[in-house]
Design a protein around this motif. Sequence first.
Motif, PDB file in Angstrom:
ATOM      1  N   SER A 250       0.826  -1.203   0.000  1.00 49.02           N
ATOM      2  CA  SER A 250       0.000   0.000   0.000  1.00 49.02           C
ATOM      3  C   SER A 250       0.863   1.256   0.000  1.00 49.02           C
ATOM      4  N   LEU A 251       0.269   2.364  -0.425  1.00 51.21           N
ATOM      5  CA  LEU A 251       0.991   3.628  -0.576  1.00 51.21           C
ATOM      6  C   LEU A 251       0.704   4.532   0.615  1.00 51.21           C
ATOM      7  N   GLN A 252       1.747   5.133   1.138  1.00 47.51           N
ATOM      8  CA  GLN A 252       1.587   6.062   2.252  1.00 47.51           C
ATOM      9  C   GLN A 252       1.250   7.444   1.706  1.00 47.51           C
ATOM     10  N   ILE A 253       0.096   7.984   2.115  1.00 42.84           N
ATOM     11  CA  ILE A 253      -0.296   9.324   1.690  1.00 42.84           C
ATOM     12  C   ILE A 253       0.568  10.344   2.422  1.00 42.84           C
ATOM     13  N   PRO A 254       1.190  11.303   1.719  1.00 41.02           N
ATOM     14  CA  PRO A 254       2.082  12.267   2.380  1.00 41.02           C
ATOM     15  C   PRO A 254       1.335  13.173   3.351  1.00 41.02           C
ATOM     16  N   PRO A 261      -0.402  13.646  -4.648  1.00 38.52           N
ATOM     17  CA  PRO A 261      -0.502  13.469  -6.107  1.00 38.52           C
ATOM     18  C   PRO A 261      -1.719  14.206  -6.653  1.00 38.52           C
ATOM     19  N   THR A 262      -1.626  14.642  -7.910  1.00 44.22           N
ATOM     20  CA  THR A 262      -2.753  15.349  -8.533  1.00 44.22           C
ATOM     21  C   THR A 262      -3.807  14.333  -8.986  1.00 44.22           C
ATOM     22  N   VAL A 263      -5.071  14.740  -8.836  1.00 46.37           N
ATOM     23  CA  VAL A 263      -6.194  13.860  -9.171  1.00 46.37           C
ATOM     24  C   VAL A 263      -7.170  14.626 -10.048  1.00 46.37           C
ATOM     25  N   LEU A 370      -8.500   5.124  -1.987  1.00 47.23           N
ATOM     26  CA  LEU A 370      -8.233   4.474  -3.263  1.00 47.23           C
ATOM     27  C   LEU A 370      -6.768   4.634  -3.669  1.00 47.23           C
ATOM     28  N   ILE A 371      -6.211   5.815  -3.472  1.00 51.11           N
ATOM     29  CA  ILE A 371      -4.804   6.045  -3.820  1.00 51.11           C
ATOM     30  C   ILE A 371      -3.890   5.165  -2.969  1.00 51.11           C
ATOM     31  N   VAL A 378      -8.580   0.680  -9.729  1.00 53.29           N
ATOM     32  CA  VAL A 378      -9.313   0.222  -8.554  1.00 53.29           C
ATOM     33  C   VAL A 378     -10.638   0.966  -8.504  1.00 53.29           C
ATOM     34  N   GLY A 379     -11.677   0.282  -8.056  1.00 58.77           N
ATOM     35  CA  GLY A 379     -12.969   0.937  -7.960  1.00 58.77           C
ATOM     36  C   GLY A 379     -13.829   0.279  -6.907  1.00 58.77           C
TER      37      GLY A 379
END
Length: 555
Positions: A250-254, A261-263, A370-371, A378-379
């Motif tokens: 999994s990715l760690q959200i800063p 990240p841009t969405v 989700l990120i 992914v959904g």
Amino acid sequence: TELLVVTVATDETDGFKRFKHSLDYFNLTVLVVGMHEEWTGGDIRVSVGGGQKINLLKKSLENYKDNQNLVLFFTDSYDVIFTAGKDEILSKFKEFNANLIFSAETTIWPDATLKDLYPEVTVGKRFLCSGGIIGYAPTFWKTINMWDIEDKEDDQLYYTKIYLNTTLRAQLNATLDHTSKLVQNINFAKSELEVVQEETISRIQNTKYHTYPAVIHGNGPTKMELNYIGNYVPDGWHSEFGCRKCDFDSLQIPQEEENFPTVQIAIFIEPGSPFIAEFFTRIANLDYPKSKMTLFIHTNNEMSERLISQFLLRHRTKYNGVQVISPHDGVHEATARNMALDHCVLNNCGYQLSIDSNVQITNTSLLKMLIAKNKQIVGPLLKINGKLWSNFWGALNVDGYYARSADYISIVNSERTKDTNDKSMIHITLLKHINYEKEWLHMLSTYPTKIIQKVYPGYYTKVMYIVLLPFANVPSEQSFLRPHHDSSTWTMNVALNTFGEDYEGGGCRFLRYNCAVTKIPKGYAVVHPGRLTHYHEGLETTKGTRYISVSFVDP
């Protein structure tokens, strides 16, 4: 005796990462040959080739050629999953009392003229498959150096000619894994396979031969089946532990907003979508920096333009960018979805969330969730409560059309989830919200069911429709439907306008019977089985707009 897994891979694809993960799970040592080298072995997905694999092995295995205590286990990597560890693999290998074992399959490839040269077998698969080969290192080395092969020549034909030579077969003490004790090739064997649980792991059982293969190989056109198996084997979903890989890598959200990240949120609003104001309120309330978000809004609903303007009047300046495609631009929804992706790429956005306006976001942390999953796509699962309709199918048929996977019902009924059943989004079906569902169910149970029970004696319909769907077939947009099965036990298709006055063409053709139903009078219905027997397609509407209403009944 030691074991070394050997594979050839030139790119770190998702399939390779899955392969490597399964090896790591069982603490197996692997030698990867050819990584980041140019592939010159032909396109083996559609034709012969793969000789480059043998030539790469010749360059890399010379140091092992005299090690009599080493067993080399060569497998492909992009379409392979290991399901057992060293001790089980070596134990099964030694049971064969052979020096070299090739995996086996039902069909012969690439030269069918060699069929009669194969030894007859009373039990198991008769023909060699080169996707899995295990043997003592000196024997393996001798085999790959039997003669020269060009990179674009076929590696399976190379091994086949060695095996069919009775003298060489005896010298090498070679055999085939006829009953998939070591390697299971999926092609033409899907019906034999079942996912089972063995203590803490999930694995595959070949129910025909009662074997538990150590390697699963998705050869030929079985990549989708391997993807399904990979959801369970070896450390995927388990009845006691849930989804153990859901949070893997999994990715760690800063912490700092400037590092988010841009969405891009791509919003699609079609006529008839309810609760647009509430939808935009939920978009505005998302827990994510608006300076890192862009909006792409497409609407074919003139009634929504005022609500979109009100939303943008309050929030436009907070977002990094906004692009609106209005009904006056005349852009079809399918075109708009492609435009959204192009817009995302052009603006170097990190992610895109594509969302229809009849979906309400109920968890403000949805984007972060989700990120954090760190997946390419992914959904959330959207469904109608108490029904089997959902946005998840899990499989494709041979024509690339949606199909139910074997675990569809278990997933939709939330029987196979991770620890918590997180509901982050709600899907709205308009029929429910205009309080017409009971009336429609009453109509179905009062009239069409009598026809069903008359035509199909012994079947008693439950009249649980998945959803009532209105369709518009327009020549310039969606003028036809590709061949498919419905997800229902039976389907009712009602004509809503008049052939010859409102539209030309159209209709439904049942492919197995070469029977087409056309020119249906307005208000009349076509009723047919949905699954299994009545494979059908929607014929092209050539002029005007054809309106129909379809009920998918008894999922």
